[in-house]
Design a protein around this motif. Structure first.
Motif, PDB file in Angstrom:
ATOM      1  N   VAL A  29       0.851  -1.190   0.000  1.00 18.01           N
ATOM      2  CA  VAL A  29       0.000   0.000   0.000  1.00 18.01           C
ATOM      3  C   VAL A  29       0.891   1.245   0.000  1.00 18.01           C
ATOM      4  CG1 VAL A  29      -1.676   1.325   1.343  1.00 18.01           C
ATOM      5  CG2 VAL A  29      -1.870  -1.157   1.215  1.00 18.01           C
ATOM      6  N   ASP A  30       1.989   1.169   0.759  1.00 16.20           N
ATOM      7  CA  ASP A  30       2.953   2.267   0.758  1.00 16.20           C
ATOM      8  C   ASP A  30       4.293   1.733   0.233  1.00 16.20           C
ATOM      9  OD1 ASP A  30       4.151   4.714   1.082  1.00 16.20           O
ATOM     10  OD2 ASP A  30       4.468   4.491   3.235  1.00 16.20           O
ATOM     11  N   SER A  31       4.224   1.099  -0.919  1.00 12.89           N
ATOM     12  CA  SER A  31       5.420   0.638  -1.627  1.00 12.89           C
ATOM     13  C   SER A  31       6.397  -0.172  -0.779  1.00 12.89           C
ATOM     14  CB  SER A  31       6.162   1.835  -2.212  1.00 12.89           C
ATOM     15  OG  SER A  31       5.354   2.435  -3.164  1.00 12.89           O
ATOM     16  N   GLY A  32       5.870  -0.998   0.074  1.00 16.92           N
ATOM     17  CA  GLY A  32       6.742  -1.877   0.848  1.00 16.92           C
ATOM     18  C   GLY A  32       7.111  -1.322   2.213  1.00 16.92           C
ATOM     19  N   TYR A  33       6.777  -0.063   2.460  1.00 19.32           N
ATOM     20  CA  TYR A  33       7.007   0.507   3.801  1.00 19.32           C
ATOM     21  C   TYR A  33       5.834   0.111   4.711  1.00 19.32           C
ATOM     22  CZ  TYR A  33      10.957   2.999   1.894  1.00 19.32           C
ATOM     23  OH  TYR A  33      12.173   3.291   1.314  1.00 19.32           O
ATOM     24  N   ASP A  34       5.199  -0.978   4.364  1.00 18.10           N
ATOM     25  CA  ASP A  34       4.107  -1.555   5.144  1.00 18.10           C
ATOM     26  C   ASP A  34       4.346  -3.061   5.123  1.00 18.10           C
ATOM     27  OD1 ASP A  34       3.655  -1.240   2.306  1.00 18.10           O
ATOM     28  OD2 ASP A  34       1.566  -1.816   2.556  1.00 18.10           O
ATOM     29  N   ILE A  85       0.712   6.972  12.196  1.00 21.58           N
ATOM     30  CA  ILE A  85       1.172   8.285  11.785  1.00 21.58           C
ATOM     31  C   ILE A  85       1.156   8.426  10.266  1.00 21.58           C
ATOM     32  CG2 ILE A  85       3.678   8.006  11.572  1.00 21.58           C
ATOM     33  CD1 ILE A  85       1.691  10.452  13.604  1.00 21.58           C
ATOM     34  N   TYR A  86       1.216   7.286   9.590  1.00 22.98           N
ATOM     35  CA  TYR A  86       1.088   7.302   8.126  1.00 22.98           C
ATOM     36  C   TYR A  86      -0.328   6.838   7.810  1.00 22.98           C
ATOM     37  CZ  TYR A  86       5.936   8.419   8.366  1.00 22.98           C
ATOM     38  OH  TYR A  86       7.101   9.074   8.665  1.00 22.98           O
ATOM     39  N   THR A  87      -0.518   6.003   6.819  1.00 25.21           N
ATOM     40  CA  THR A  87      -1.888   5.619   6.460  1.00 25.21           C
ATOM     41  C   THR A  87      -2.478   4.683   7.515  1.00 25.21           C
ATOM     42  OG1 THR A  87      -1.221   3.639   5.303  1.00 25.21           O
ATOM     43  CG2 THR A  87      -1.188   5.686   4.038  1.00 25.21           C
ATOM     44  N   TYR A 110      -3.305   1.891   7.055  1.00 20.64           N
ATOM     45  CA  TYR A 110      -2.796   0.540   6.768  1.00 20.64           C
ATOM     46  C   TYR A 110      -1.422   0.319   7.401  1.00 20.64           C
ATOM     47  CZ  TYR A 110      -6.326   1.491   3.255  1.00 20.64           C
ATOM     48  OH  TYR A 110      -7.486   1.860   2.639  1.00 20.64           O
ATOM     49  N   GLN A 111      -0.942   1.310   8.144  1.00 25.74           N
ATOM     50  CA  GLN A 111       0.395   1.229   8.741  1.00 25.74           C
ATOM     51  C   GLN A 111       0.351   1.567  10.237  1.00 25.74           C
ATOM     52  OE1 GLN A 111       1.485   3.973   5.474  1.00 25.74           O
ATOM     53  NE2 GLN A 111       3.429   2.867   5.393  1.00 25.74           N
ATOM     54  N   PRO A 112      -0.205   0.649  11.048  1.00 26.48           N
ATOM     55  CA  PRO A 112      -0.295   0.934  12.486  1.00 26.48           C
ATOM     56  C   PRO A 112       1.084   1.108  13.134  1.00 26.48           C
ATOM     57  CG  PRO A 112      -0.812  -1.367  12.010  1.00 26.48           C
ATOM     58  CD  PRO A 112      -0.737  -0.681  10.691  1.00 26.48           C
ATOM     59  N   LEU A 144      17.249   2.698   8.523  1.00 22.11           N
ATOM     60  CA  LEU A 144      16.174   2.561   9.490  1.00 22.11           C
ATOM     61  C   LEU A 144      15.142   3.661   9.239  1.00 22.11           C
ATOM     62  CD1 LEU A 144      18.611   1.918  12.474  1.00 22.11           C
ATOM     63  CD2 LEU A 144      17.138   0.200  11.399  1.00 22.11           C
ATOM     64  N   ASP A 145      14.032   3.245   8.680  1.00 26.31           N
ATOM     65  CA  ASP A 145      12.981   4.168   8.267  1.00 26.31           C
ATOM     66  C   ASP A 145      12.457   4.970   9.479  1.00 26.31           C
ATOM     67  OD1 ASP A 145      11.138   4.914   6.067  1.00 26.31           O
ATOM     68  OD2 ASP A 145       9.602   4.025   7.336  1.00 26.31           O
ATOM     69  N   VAL A 146      12.250   6.241   9.295  1.00 26.68           N
ATOM     70  CA  VAL A 146      11.695   7.171  10.305  1.00 26.68           C
ATOM     71  C   VAL A 146      12.035   6.795  11.757  1.00 26.68           C
ATOM     72  CG1 VAL A 146       9.885   8.064   8.817  1.00 26.68           C
ATOM     73  CG2 VAL A 146       9.353   6.084  10.179  1.00 26.68           C
ATOM     74  N   ILE A 147      13.314   6.542  11.988  1.00 25.45           N
ATOM     75  CA  ILE A 147      13.735   6.023  13.292  1.00 25.45           C
ATOM     76  C   ILE A 147      13.629   7.095  14.397  1.00 25.45           C
ATOM     77  CG2 ILE A 147      16.226   6.515  13.086  1.00 25.45           C
ATOM     78  CD1 ILE A 147      14.733   3.164  14.289  1.00 25.45           C
ATOM     79  N   SER A 165      15.569  10.925  -4.079  1.00 24.61           N
ATOM     80  CA  SER A 165      15.240   9.708  -3.336  1.00 24.61           C
ATOM     81  C   SER A 165      13.901   9.180  -3.822  1.00 24.61           C
ATOM     82  CB  SER A 165      15.155   9.996  -1.837  1.00 24.61           C
ATOM     83  OG  SER A 165      13.875  10.480  -1.513  1.00 24.61           O
ATOM     84  N   HIS A 166      13.509   8.036  -3.286  1.00 24.14           N
ATOM     85  CA  HIS A 166      12.219   7.432  -3.649  1.00 24.14           C
ATOM     86  C   HIS A 166      11.052   8.275  -3.141  1.00 24.14           C
ATOM     87  CE1 HIS A 166      12.885   6.302   0.492  1.00 24.14           C
ATOM     88  NE2 HIS A 166      11.610   6.012   0.583  1.00 24.14           N
ATOM     89  N   ASP A 167      11.345   9.281  -2.316  1.00 22.10           N
ATOM     90  CA  ASP A 167      10.280  10.108  -1.736  1.00 22.10           C
ATOM     91  C   ASP A 167      10.181  11.490  -2.366  1.00 22.10           C
ATOM     92  OD1 ASP A 167       9.275   8.359   0.155  1.00 22.10           O
ATOM     93  OD2 ASP A 167      10.698   8.961   1.702  1.00 22.10           O
ATOM     94  N   SER A 168      11.019  11.762  -3.352  1.00 19.07           N
ATOM     95  CA  SER A 168      11.020  13.142  -3.833  1.00 19.07           C
ATOM     96  C   SER A 168      10.814  13.200  -5.338  1.00 19.07           C
ATOM     97  CB  SER A 168      12.345  13.806  -3.470  1.00 19.07           C
ATOM     98  OG  SER A 168      13.394  13.054  -3.992  1.00 19.07           O
ATOM     99  N   ILE A 199       0.311   6.659  -2.945  1.00 19.94           N
ATOM    100  CA  ILE A 199      -0.805   6.802  -2.001  1.00 19.94           C
ATOM    101  C   ILE A 199      -0.800   8.182  -1.339  1.00 19.94           C
ATOM    102  CG2 ILE A 199       0.455   5.699  -0.071  1.00 19.94           C
ATOM    103  CD1 ILE A 199      -2.453   4.543   0.653  1.00 19.94           C
ATOM    104  N   ARG A 200       0.416   8.719  -1.136  1.00 23.71           N
ATOM    105  CA  ARG A 200       0.496  10.032  -0.483  1.00 23.71           C
ATOM    106  C   ARG A 200      -0.088  11.113  -1.402  1.00 23.71           C
ATOM    107  NH1 ARG A 200       6.113  11.274   2.257  1.00 23.71           N
ATOM    108  NH2 ARG A 200       5.487   9.456   3.452  1.00 23.71           N
ATOM    109  N   SER A 201       0.174  10.989  -2.701  1.00 25.86           N
ATOM    110  CA  SER A 201      -0.382  11.973  -3.645  1.00 25.86           C
ATOM    111  C   SER A 201      -1.906  11.902  -3.620  1.00 25.86           C
ATOM    112  CB  SER A 201       0.099  11.685  -5.069  1.00 25.86           C
ATOM    113  OG  SER A 201       1.486  11.689  -5.117  1.00 25.86           O
TER     114      SER A 201
HETATM  115  C1  GLC Z   1       9.676   7.053   5.076  1.00 22.34           C
HETATM  116  C2  GLC Z   1       9.841   6.447   3.710  1.00 22.34           C
HETATM  117  C3  GLC Z   1       8.577   6.674   2.948  1.00 22.34           C
HETATM  118  C4  GLC Z   1       7.434   6.003   3.672  1.00 22.34           C
HETATM  119  C5  GLC Z   1       7.373   6.449   5.129  1.00 22.34           C
HETATM  120  C6  GLC Z   1       6.509   5.527   5.929  1.00 22.34           C
HETATM  121  O1  GLC Z   1       9.522   8.421   5.037  1.00 22.34           O
HETATM  122  O2  GLC Z   1      10.959   7.000   3.095  1.00 22.34           O
HETATM  123  O3  GLC Z   1       8.675   6.211   1.631  1.00 22.34           O
HETATM  124  O4  GLC Z   1       6.221   6.315   3.060  1.00 22.34           O
HETATM  125  O5  GLC Z   1       8.629   6.424   5.728  1.00 22.34           O
HETATM  126  O6  GLC Z   1       7.164   4.324   6.129  1.00 22.34           O
END
Ligand code: GLC
Length: 511
Positions: free
Chosen positions: A54-59, A158-160, A162-164, A194-197, A311-314, A371-373
C-alpha cells in the motif's frame, strides 16, 4: 581506506526495486555490473519484505519473507553473494516504526484486548465518541487514529491507516525487532536504513497530548525515548557485530539533534539522513546553500554528514534543484552531480539521477500511483481547491516521479557516449576517490549571498578544491580570484570570467 569507515568516503546507490527492473531481485542481480561500473560502493535497497505494498513496501506484513514480486529468500541469498563477490555492500531499508495492518501481530492485536500482541501497538479509548486526541498526520492530512470495532477503541498510525505504529515501549516488541535484524545480519547484510527512526517513541500519555495546529508526526519526533531506544538497539544488535551500518532516516532534525543521533560517543546511529534541503524550494539558491552548508562540518562534533539530493520520496533532482527546461536538463544534471559529489560526507545517488531522468506530467488524479499523492489530492479537494490546481502541484512533489521504470535503453546509449551525464558521473566518482580534500577536507562556503552561484571550497593540508556552480539559466560573471587550475567542467567554455547556464567548474590549487 579504514574498513570500519568504508561509508565515510563511500557512494551508496539507492534502488527502488519495483522501478529498477521488472524482474525483482534477479533484475537487480543482472544490473550489478552497471552499479559497479558507475563506481558505487554499496546499494541501499528500498523494502523488499512481504507487504501488501500500500505504501510501496514501507508496510511490512512479514519481516522474515521476501515480497513475491521481488523473489524468494533464495534469490536474496544469491543476490547478496553476487553483490559481495563484486565488492558491493548491501543496506536493507526496514520500516520498524510501523507494520502493515496485515501483519499477524496486528491482526491478532485487533481481535481482543487480551491478545498477547496487544501492547505491540498503540490502542487508546476514544473520547466523546471520537478519536482519543486531535492529532492529524502531516502526510495523509487525516486523523492519526482509526477505530477498531472488535475492541471498541482506536489505534495510532502516523502514516496511512494501513500502517499501524508499533509500541516501542513494549520490551517484547523490542526483542522481536532485535531478532528480525539479527536474522538479516545472519544473511550477511552490511547495514540497515532505518525508516523514520526518530519517530519511534510516542509520549506515554499520548491521548492527552492535544495540539491546535501542529501535525502529530512533528510533535513527537526526536522524543528523548527515541534516543534511548536507538541506544538499546545498538547495544543489543549492532555492537555484537563488526561494521553493520546504522543509517537512520531522521527528517526534521536540527543540527544539535542530528549530532545527538550521529555522534559516536552517544552510541546511536552511524549516519543520519536530514532533510533541510529537501523540505524547501530547491530553486532558492541562497537558502539552499545555507541549508546544505550548515551540516558540512559536523565532523568537528563527532558526527558525519550524509548527502542525497534525490530519493524514492522526492521529485527528480534535476527538476527540484535546477530546471524543467529540456534543453538544459543534461547540463544541469552534470552540474548537480559535481555540486553534490564534491561536498563532504557519505554520498547517496538515487537510481536514474545518473541518467538525468526528469519529472513527467500527469493530467488527472487517476494517473498517480503514490498513495500520499492521492491522500493529499482528496484532502485538498475537500478543502475546496480546484482539481487542476491540485494536480499541477502534485506533479511537482509526487513520489511517482522517482518510482517509474528505469529507462535502460537510455543507459545503454549513455554508456557508449563519453560526453553523457552517466559518463560525467563515472568520471567524478572515480576522480573524487583520489582527492583527499574531497574525502576529508574542511568545507568553506563561498558566494553565500550570490543568487546564482553555489560555491564552496574543500581544504585539506595544502590542497584546495573550489567548486563554482551556476544554478541559473543565465550566464553569470565570475570574480577573477585565483582558484588554481580548472580540472573539471561540464562545458568546454574557455572564458574564465563567466559561468554559462548551469555550468560547474572545479578548480584545484596546491600549495
Ligand atoms: C519514510 C519512507 C517513505 C514512507 C514512510 C513511511 O519516510 O521513506 O517512503 O512512506 O517512511 O514508512
Amino acid at each position: 581506506m579504514n574498513n570500519t569507515n568504508w561509508y565515510k568516503t563511500g557512494i551508496i546507490y539507492e534502488i527502488y526495486p519495483a522501478g529498477f527492473t521488472q524482474e525483482g531481485l534477479q533484475g537487480v542481480i543482472n544490473k550489478l555490473d552497471y552499479i559497479k561500473m558507475l563506481g558505487a560502493d554499496a546499494i541501499w535497497l528500498c523494502p523488499i519484505f512481504k507487504s501488501p505494498f500500500v505504501d510501496s513496501g514501507y508496510d511490512v506484513s512479514d519481516y522474515y519473507s521476501i515480497n513475491e514480486r521481488f523473489g524468494t529468500i533464495s534469490d536474496f541469498d544469491k543476490f547478496i553473494k553476487k553483490a559481495h563477490d563484486m565488492g558491493l555492500k548491501i543496506i536493507l531499508d526496514i520500516a520498524l516504526n510501523h507494520t502493515s495492518n496485515k501483519h499477524y501481530w496486528f491482526k491478532e492485536a485487533c481481535k481482543s484486548k487480551d491478545s498477547v500482541y496487544r501492547d505491540y501497538y498503540i490502542f487508546r479509548d476514544g473520547k466523546n465518541e471520537t478519536c482519543p486526541n486531535n492529532w492529524v498526520s502531516s502526510k495523509t492530512l487525516k486523523p492519526t487514529w482509526t477505530y477498531n470495532e472488535a475492541t471498541n477503541d482506536y489505534y495510532l498510525h502516523i502514516y496511512t491507516k494501513y500502517q499501524p505504529d508499533l509500541n516501542w515501549r513494549s520490551e517484547r516488541l523490542r526483542n522481536e525487532i532485535y531478532d528480525i535484524l539479527e536474522f538479516w545480519i545472519q544473511k550477511n547484510v552490511d547495514g540497515f536504513r532505518l525508516d523514520v527512526i526518530n519517530k519511534i517513541a510516542k509520549p506515554s500519555n499520548i491521548e492527552n497530548v492535544e495540539s491546535d495546529e501542529v501535525y502529530a508526526d512533528y510533535l513527537y519526533e526526536n522524543h528523548d525515548d527515541s534516543h534511548r531506544f536507538i541506544q538499546e538497539l545498538r547495544q543489543r544488535v549492532f555492537d555484537k557485530h563488526e561494521c553493520i551500518l546504522m543509517l537512520g532516516q531522521t527528517s526534521g532534525v536540527s543540527v544539535v539533534e542530528g549530532i545527538q543521533y550521529g555522534n559516536k560517543a552517544n552510541g546511536e546511529l552511524d549516519l543520519f539522513l536530514q532533510f533541510d534541503h529537501m523540505d524547501m524550494d530547491g530553486r532558492n539558491k541562497v537558502k539552499l546553500q545555507q541549508a546544505i552548508m550548515k551540516w558540512q562540518n559536523i565532523d568537528c562534533m563527532g558526527a558525519w554528514p550524509t548527502l542525497f539530493m534525490g530519493s524514492h520520496d522526492s521529485s527528480r533532482m534535476v527538476n527540484k534543484f535546477a530546471t524543467s527546461h529540456k534543453e538544459y536538463i543534461d547540463i544541469a544534471a552534470k552540474m548537480l552531480c559535481a555540486l553534490q559529489l564534491c561536498l563532504k560526507g557519505t554520498q547517496i545517488i538515487y537510481m536514474g539521477d545518473e541518467l538525468a531522468i526528469f519529472n513527467q506530467k500527469n493530467n488527472h488524479i487517476d494517473e498517480f500511483d503514490d498513495i500520499r499523492s492521492k491522500d493529499i489530492y482528496y484532502a485538498k479537494l475537500k478543502e475546496g481547491n480546484c482539481k487542476e490546481k491540485i494536480v499541477k502541484e502534485l506533479n511537482y512533489i509526487t513520489r511517482d516521479n522517482a518510482r517509474r521504470q528505469m529507462p535502460w535503453e537510455k543507459a545503454v546509449v549513455m554508456q557508449d557516449d563519453n560526453n553523457s551525464v552517466l559518463s560525467f558521473y563515472k568520471k567524478i566518482i572515480e576522480w573524487r576517490r583520489g582527492e583527499e580534500a574531497i574525502m576529508y577536507g574542511r568545507t568553506v562556503s563561498i558566494h553565500d549571498s550570490d543568487e546564482n552561484i553555489f560555491g564552496y571550497q574543500r581544504i585539506f593540508e595544502d590542497s584546495i578544491i573550489t567548486v563554482l556552480a551556476n544554478m541559473s539559466d543565465k550566464e553569470v560573471e565570475l570574480d577573477n580570484q585565483a582558484y588554481g587550475r580548472e580540472i573539471i567542467s561540464n562545458y568546454k567554455n574557455k572564458n574564465n570570467y563567466t559561468l554559462l547556464p548551469y555550468q560547474v567548474r572545479i578548480y584545484k590549487r596546491v600549495g
